[in-house]
Design a protein around this motif. Sequence first.
Motif, PDB file in Angstrom:
ATOM      1  N   ALA A  69       8.828  -6.375  31.988  1.00  0.00           N
ATOM      2  CA  ALA A  69       7.608  -7.049  31.533  1.00  0.00           C
ATOM      3  C   ALA A  69       6.366  -6.410  32.147  1.00  0.00           C
ATOM      4  O   ALA A  69       5.347  -6.199  31.464  1.00  0.00           O
ATOM      5  N   ARG A  70       6.453  -6.079  33.462  1.00  0.00           N
ATOM      6  CA  ARG A  70       5.298  -5.429  34.092  1.00  0.00           C
ATOM      7  C   ARG A  70       5.047  -4.051  33.485  1.00  0.00           C
ATOM      8  O   ARG A  70       3.889  -3.648  33.297  1.00  0.00           O
ATOM      9  N   LEU A  71       6.109  -3.320  33.158  1.00  0.00           N
ATOM     10  CA  LEU A  71       5.938  -2.000  32.561  1.00  0.00           C
ATOM     11  C   LEU A  71       5.272  -2.109  31.191  1.00  0.00           C
ATOM     12  O   LEU A  71       4.352  -1.333  30.865  1.00  0.00           O
ATOM     13  N   LEU A  72       5.742  -3.053  30.390  1.00  0.00           N
ATOM     14  CA  LEU A  72       5.133  -3.228  29.069  1.00  0.00           C
ATOM     15  C   LEU A  72       3.667  -3.641  29.183  1.00  0.00           C
ATOM     16  O   LEU A  72       2.813  -3.163  28.425  1.00  0.00           O
ATOM     17  N   GLU A  73       3.384  -4.525  30.136  1.00  0.00           N
ATOM     18  CA  GLU A  73       1.999  -4.956  30.297  1.00  0.00           C
ATOM     19  C   GLU A  73       1.123  -3.799  30.765  1.00  0.00           C
ATOM     20  O   GLU A  73      -0.025  -3.648  30.309  1.00  0.00           O
ATOM     21  N   ASP A  74       1.666  -2.952  31.648  1.00  0.00           N
ATOM     22  CA  ASP A  74       0.891  -1.793  32.096  1.00  0.00           C
ATOM     23  C   ASP A  74       0.617  -0.839  30.942  1.00  0.00           C
ATOM     24  O   ASP A  74      -0.512  -0.335  30.785  1.00  0.00           O
ATOM     25  N   ARG A  75       1.646  -0.560  30.132  1.00  0.00           N
ATOM     26  CA  ARG A  75       1.438   0.337  28.985  1.00  0.00           C
ATOM     27  C   ARG A  75       0.458  -0.278  27.974  1.00  0.00           C
ATOM     28  O   ARG A  75      -0.375   0.417  27.378  1.00  0.00           O
ATOM     29  N   ARG A  76       0.535  -1.591  27.821  1.00  0.00           N
ATOM     30  CA  ARG A  76      -0.372  -2.259  26.891  1.00  0.00           C
ATOM     31  C   ARG A  76      -1.814  -2.163  27.396  1.00  0.00           C
ATOM     32  O   ARG A  76      -2.747  -1.911  26.622  1.00  0.00           O
ATOM     33  N   THR A  77      -2.011  -2.332  28.705  1.00  0.00           N
ATOM     34  CA  THR A  77      -3.357  -2.234  29.271  1.00  0.00           C
ATOM     35  C   THR A  77      -3.915  -0.825  29.119  1.00  0.00           C
ATOM     36  O   THR A  77      -5.094  -0.630  28.755  1.00  0.00           O
ATOM     37  N   ARG A  78      -3.075   0.159  29.393  1.00  0.00           N
ATOM     38  CA  ARG A  78      -3.533   1.541  29.248  1.00  0.00           C
ATOM     39  C   ARG A  78      -3.860   1.869  27.797  1.00  0.00           C
ATOM     40  O   ARG A  78      -4.818   2.594  27.494  1.00  0.00           O
ATOM     41  N   LEU A  79      -3.060   1.338  26.870  1.00  0.00           N
ATOM     42  CA  LEU A  79      -3.324   1.581  25.454  1.00  0.00           C
ATOM     43  C   LEU A  79      -4.652   0.944  25.034  1.00  0.00           C
ATOM     44  O   LEU A  79      -5.422   1.547  24.268  1.00  0.00           O
ATOM     45  N   ARG A  80      -4.942  -0.247  25.556  1.00  0.00           N
ATOM     46  CA  ARG A  80      -6.213  -0.878  25.221  1.00  0.00           C
ATOM     47  C   ARG A  80      -7.376  -0.059  25.773  1.00  0.00           C
ATOM     48  O   ARG A  80      -8.420   0.092  25.116  1.00  0.00           O
ATOM     49  N   ALA A  81      -7.226   0.470  27.010  1.00  0.00           N
ATOM     50  CA  ALA A  81      -8.295   1.276  27.597  1.00  0.00           C
ATOM     51  C   ALA A  81      -8.535   2.549  26.802  1.00  0.00           C
ATOM     52  O   ALA A  81      -9.682   2.964  26.584  1.00  0.00           O
ATOM     53  N   VAL A  82      -7.478   3.167  26.322  1.00  0.00           N
ATOM     54  CA  VAL A  82      -7.642   4.383  25.519  1.00  0.00           C
ATOM     55  C   VAL A  82      -8.219   4.045  24.152  1.00  0.00           C
ATOM     56  O   VAL A  82      -9.021   4.801  23.586  1.00  0.00           O
ATOM     57  N   ALA A  83      -7.823   2.893  23.597  1.00  0.00           N
ATOM     58  CA  ALA A  83      -8.305   2.516  22.264  1.00  0.00           C
ATOM     59  C   ALA A  83      -9.812   2.258  22.253  1.00  0.00           C
ATOM     60  O   ALA A  83     -10.462   2.432  21.205  1.00  0.00           O
TER      61      ALA A  83
END
Length: 492
Positions: A306-320
């Motif tokens: 769950a933490r890994l998915l949340e980290d990837r989701r946060t990074r994706l939002r920052a790049v978006a």
Amino acid sequence: MPSDSYVFEGPAEPAVPPRDNNPPLSISELSFALRRTLEDRFGHVRLRGEVSKVNRHASGHVYLTLKDDKACIDGVVWKGSVRGLGVQPETGLEVIVTGKITSYPARSSYQIVIETMEAAGAGALLAQLERLKGRLREEGLFEPSRKRPIPAFPAVIGVVTSPTGAVVRDILHRISERWPCRVVVWPCVVQGEAAAGQVAAAVRGFDAMGSDGPIPRPDVVIVARGGGSVEDLWPFNDEALARTVAAATIPVISAVGHETDTTLIDFVSDRRAPTPTGAAEMATPVLADLRAGLADLERRLSRTGARLLEDRRTRLRAVARGLPARPEELVALPQQRLDFVSSRLGAALARNVVVHERELIRAAGRLTPAALTRQIERRREQTSGLAARLDLALSRVPAREADRFSRLARLFDSLNPDRPLSQGFARVHDEAGGLVRAAAGLKSGDGVRLVFSDGAAAATVDGGSATSPTPARTPRRESAPRPSSPGQGQLF
């Protein structure tokens, strides 16, 4: 009175038992009377024996048994005398004790109240055990390197013990609580003369089982017995049993006696357990702990995912946030550059063909028959010059080799030992055939052999020693006519 008459007699009076002047004693009276007799007769005795069955009571008293090869006697050391003993009682220790003989009325048994105790040497059984232990240690049966590991998750456990004692129930109960698996019990006696042979046969039987037999082969074997005296546990000090346990291919756990009891198979087995229950704990994991561990790992894995998915989701939002609103704008500029390059590609290919055509025409202009002929003539002239130089070098080789051979022949002729013979000289050989190089090597009467150019002749040395400190001047040799006969004749 006539013989056929009858006389009526009344009932007989009951017989009065005679009076007894030895009144009966009570059990207590007899016990205490025997006690006084023992204490009066054996008020001070000195005994030598082997200590066995030592029991230190919570009250501070020490109860034990003294024995020899034919008899035994119980003993007690009161609390106040324990610290004053010269040696503390231990099982297997041979001691000399001093005390008084008394009785214990509650059990109608006699015992010795020990006042002093001193060591007299190791007991016979203990000395025998130490000798056997030393021999097996020298053979390497106690080495930790030969111990086999206990399987972590056994499917079948073999138990060698008595089927009627409390030991087997404790083991089965402990295994069922920790790790429910199949348990195969090999019943045998664990005390007495037949115990060692039956336990050894059980270990060999488990070891000889096949993996595909009707009874599954155990992954680990537990040899178990409850506590007892040295005599009770002595079958587990048998040499044949110890060697059988050491040679087994299945890991063996020894669980004989309590934690303070030590037998020979404890040293040769793969693991030693303090109690039979401890052996069951060594052989099995705790299923509940494994399940709890797996559940904890599952929870940790879930949280980590769950933490890994949340980290990837946060990074994706920052790049978006750095991307344009319309995705088509990302490829618009590269697409424009591609259109521009593709429009110029046709003209560039045509210009490339023209350039290569001009270079081909220039190269074809230089490729004329006259140029090729000049190249061929130049190579032919070079080849002719090389052939002439080769012929000249080859023609000089025979002359050079002939001259070298002639020099070698002249050198050989000059070094020929027979050449001086043709000029009138002779060689002198001794009787053994060796060359005589000096006159000092000859004495009068020696036989020599003279070799000339046309033959050889035997001669004998005549005169004194030929040695002289000052060599005489050699007179000039006058030429003389050579004899016509083949032999030269006598020289001396």
